[in-house]
Enzyme design. Structure first.
Site, short mmCIF file in Angstrom:
data_model
loop_
_atom_site.label_atom_id
_atom_site.label_comp_id
_atom_site.label_asym_id
_atom_site.label_seq_id
_atom_site.Cartn_x
_atom_site.Cartn_y
_atom_site.Cartn_z
CB CYS A 129 -0.94 0.02 1.19
SG CYS A 129 -2.09 -1.35 1.15
CG HIS A 143 -3.27 3.49 1.98
ND1 HIS A 143 -3.64 3.15 0.69
CD2 HIS A 143 -3.36 2.36 2.72
CE1 HIS A 143 -3.93 1.86 0.66
NE2 HIS A 143 -3.78 1.36 1.87
CG ASN A 170 -6.83 -0.62 0.58
OD1 ASN A 170 -6.12 -0.12 -0.29
ND2 ASN A 170 -6.34 -1.17 1.66
#
Ligand code: UT7
Length: 331
Positions: A116, A256, A286
């Protein structure tokens, strides 16, 4: 002479058409819209459907948007770095495939895998080529087809992830705009909490690994959550402190998009009100390497020359980090 900074001069993004809603997930696993929204902030996510389509196809669309916006030819691009955890194949690099599909015939390319945090790692790497004068036009793509490694019978993970990609163009700037600072961290001991068990050199794919569902994401949500809250907030506060920034100086946090609660904890630590935080987790979930460039893509019309922007991420590895940049143009 002013130092050369690497400035973002155009942004592109792409999310696939198909929308997977919480209501649909309620029919697939034992979950509720209420649970998903209250624990994660997600309402829906986009999924790439269609035979033979992968991360490169979304990355290519994002690059095409970017090139058109900047009004330049694909032949002008010298380097493409693709941050992804779901490459089209183990090899060759997805960046190479994107170069081919978008006609960037003069570019070399490679992938970065930092889960990520990959977009932060790739942006920092791309910036070095600009700052040293090695390249004048670098594209950094962040994207993932997370649906390719999600187990849609596992309610703990299938509700979180979505597909999408974004891309930014980096060019030299000698007026002080662009990337100012970057902090990147990793701790490989965290891998036990978030990884893909099979399909790599330690455990190559076999009938058995597929039967055991070891080609899907394995995540222990709670420990990842705890580390994410602490480290993403810490690193964001650290980059502000060492650049003499207070909450008032920061125009935008680009976090994020893993969990709305992690985003809020980071914003609180930075003394930022929610109206200065880019949040689209409700619509995209996500998208791993896609989250940060997709935020920039969606918010670009609201960004102004000179805005102080902090990008921050935490993810598998563990990896985490933050970038401080001064926005370089009016849209
Ligand atoms: O981007 C990469 C980095 N990843 C992250 O940052 C993710 C970090 N972790 C998280 O965001 C959260 O841990 C999750 C969203 C994954 C899970 O939320 P949580 O509040 O930590 O839930 P939990 O895992 O502690 O589970 C609480 C309960 C459990 O039931 P019991 O044992 O209390 O009866 C789970 O089985 O919720 C249950 N549960 C669900 N219930 C309804 C887990 N998933 C679901 C679900 N629907 N989808």
């Amino acid at each position: 002479m002013q130092k050369i900074h690497a400035a973002i001069t155009a942004v592109g993004g792409y999310v696939p058409d198909y929308v997977l809603t919480n209501a649909e997930l309620e029919k697939m696993v034992d979950t509720t819209d209420e649970w998903i929204q209250s624990r994660t902030g997600i309402k829906e996510r986009h999924i790439l459907k269609g035979e033979g389509l992968g991360t490169s196809d979304m990355g290519t669309e994002a690059v095409k948007v970017l090139l058109e916006k900047r009004g330049i030819s694909p032949l002008d691009i010298e380097l493409v770095i693709c941050a992804t955890t779901t490459p089209d194949m183990q090899f060759p690099a997805t960046a190479n495939v994107i170069c081919d599909k978008a006609g960037m015939k003069n570019a070399f390319g490679y992938d970065i895998n930092a889960a990520c945090s990959g977009f932060l790692y790739a942006l920092t790497t791309g910036a070095q080529y600009i700052e040293t004068g090695r390249c004048k036009k670098v594209i950094v793509v962040g994207g993932d087809k997370m649906s390719s490694i999600v187990d849609y019978t596992d309610r703990a993970t299938c509700i979180i992830f979505g597909d999408g990609a974004g891309a930014v163009l980096l060019e030299p700037n000698d007026e002080g705009y662009g990337i100012q600072d970057s902090i990147l961290r990793s701790d490989g001991s965290g891998r036990i909490h978030l990884h893909q068990k099979a399909g790599g050199s330690v455990k190559p794919a076999s009938m058995e690994t597929v039967m055991n569902k070891e080609h899907y994401i394995y995540q222990e949500g709670q420990p990842v959550f705890k580390f994410a809250v602490k480290n993403m907030a810490d690193v964001s506060a650290e980059i502000m402190e060492r650049n003499g920034l207070t909450g008032d100086d920061v125009a935008w946090l680009v976090p994020h998009q893993a969990n709305k609660r992690i985003i809020s904890a980071t914003a609180d630590r930075m003394n930022l009100s929610e109206d200065k935080v880019m949040i689209n987790i409700d619509r995209y979930g996500n998208t791993t390497n896609g989250t940060l460039p997709l935020c920039l893509w969606e918010w670009q019309k609201r960004l102004h020359k000179g805005d102080n922007i902090i990008l921050a991420a935490f993810g598998g590895g563990f990896t985490w980090g933050a970038i401080y940049l001064k926005w370089a143009y009016e849209s």
